[in-house]
Write an enzyme that holds these catalytic residues in place. Structure first.
Site, mmCIF file in Angstrom:
data_model
loop_
_atom_site.group_PDB
_atom_site.id
_atom_site.type_symbol
_atom_site.label_atom_id
_atom_site.label_comp_id
_atom_site.label_asym_id
_atom_site.label_seq_id
_atom_site.Cartn_x
_atom_site.Cartn_y
_atom_site.Cartn_z
ATOM 1 C CD GLN A 98 12.844 10.049 30.974
ATOM 2 O OE1 GLN A 98 12.210 9.793 31.990
ATOM 3 N NE2 GLN A 98 12.866 9.243 29.925
ATOM 4 C CE1 TYR A 179 3.831 9.590 32.858
ATOM 5 C CE2 TYR A 179 5.926 9.025 31.849
ATOM 6 C CZ TYR A 179 4.929 8.767 32.772
ATOM 7 O OH TYR A 179 5.025 7.677 33.599
ATOM 8 N N GLY A 309 16.985 -1.700 30.475
ATOM 9 C CA GLY A 309 16.280 -1.274 31.668
ATOM 10 C C GLY A 309 16.480 -2.225 32.827
#
Length: 354
Positions: A98, A179, A309
């Site tokens: 990523q 972001y 996750g």
């Protein structure tokens, strides 16, 4: 056969199951952004996932947003990531890197020569980031010029090249969590008056340029993207997120990407129902899933793969545990970002008697 354990085509790869390990920041790099030796062990332990998506990796030094996070810009960083890819592949796994440019969600103490964080507009985000001296308030960022935007896009392209050189199977653009890519997408953080701001077509331009650069370097079937509409993390606000993400995914739909990764948090609008038909390719759903909900999503055709996750963080053998109907380890939040092995590579597997 249980839907979770059937094969699925994602880009150029046939995955052995439909369980994807989510990208999760773990802060086990040194001050130079080089992953330490524990990182290869951590990811190799979890190689039974159909696909691992790595923690966010800054493509260029100015993209760093947190202390002890890793990069993919220097030879030393590439060499360390090679160990990770080799370790995952040795256990039969697949791993995408990523790429995470934090943009305004950073701090001068994290950047070379105390540089100002970069952003589409000089708008300070409310909140703080983790630095070597503790939490620090965000600062007013530097508004990127058009030529600087081109340099950032090029930085992403070269980062993708280095990820593949390090042995990774592909890359994911992190376009969520407030972001830099989401800063361009969102009206609250992007108030430019040039061709990167204003209309939805202009605000989406940066993301599409980055995706185009990644595709040009590694091929569309090795590129994925993560979005998280209305997550509103890191002070992100958009006046019309349904319009923004519908338009974005329409543009992505014809690019033959490896996948679209969508994680939803708290929104009442059914983005999955709206976006999946627009994309057409492999559709990954994350956020708060358990075994039953993931199975249901895949069995009903709402997703091609399910992203986990905390369950993968605390259960390196999560597929085996799901197959056996075994109890899951619970993640220790106190060690999520702490340096060292505790809470990182010491979660027990079923074979260890847990």
């Amino acid at each position: 056969m249980n839907a979770l354990f059937s094969e699925v085509q994602v880009g150029r790869y046939t995955l052995s199951n439909r369980m994807v390990m989510a990208p999760m920041t773990r802060s086990r790099a040194d001050d130079a952004g080089v992953p330490n030796d524990l990182v290869a062990t951590y990811y190799a332990q979890r190689a039974s996932a159909g696909l691992i998506i790595s923690e966010g990796v800054f493509p260029v030094a100015l993209g760093k947003g947190y202390v002890r996070t890793p990069g993919i810009e220097t030879a030393e960083q590439v060499a360390a990531w090679k160990k990770v890819a080799e370790a995952v592949h040795a256990r039969g796994g697949r791993i995408f890197m990523q790429l995470m440019h934090c943009g305004r969600v950073s701090h001068p103490s994290l950047l070379a020569d105390g540089a100002q964080p970069q952003a589409p507009s000089a708008i300070k985000a409310a909140g703080q980031t983790y630095t070597a001296t503790g939490l620090q308030d965000f600062v007013t960022p530097h508004a990127l010029t058009v030529s600087e935007i081109a340099a950032v896009v090029e930085g992403y392209r070269l980062a993708a090249r280095r990820a593949i050189e390090a042995g990774f199977d592909g890359v994911e653009l992190h376009a969520a969590s407030g972001y830099l890519p989401e800063q361009f997408l969102s009206t609250g953080s992007n108030q430019r008056d040039d061709h990167y701001g204003g209309s939805v077509e202009n605000r989406v331009r940066f993301v599409l340029e980055v995706i185009g650069a990644l595709i040009s370097e590694v091929g569309s079937d090795r590129v994925g993207i993560k979005i998280s509409p209305e997550m509103n993390f890191n002070d992100i606000v958009d006046a019309n997120p349904q319009e923004t993400y519908t338009y974005l995914v329409k543009q992505l739909g014809g690019l033959n990407l490896a996948y679209l990764h969508v994680a939803l948090f708290g929104t009442t609008f059914d983005y999955h129902a709206a976006l999946r038909p627009l994309f057409g390719g492999s559709y990954l759903i994350g956020s708060g899933l358990n075994k039953d909900s993931a199975e249901s999503l895949i069995a009903t055709g709402k997703a091609d793969a399910a992203v986990f996750g905390g369950a993968f963080l605390a259960n390196p053998d999560l597929p085996d545990r799901f197959r056996a109907g075994a109890e899951l380890n619970l993640p220790n939040k106190d060690t999520f970002y702490a340096p060292g092995a505790e809470g990182y590579i010491d979660y027990p597997t079923l074979s260890q008697g847990a």
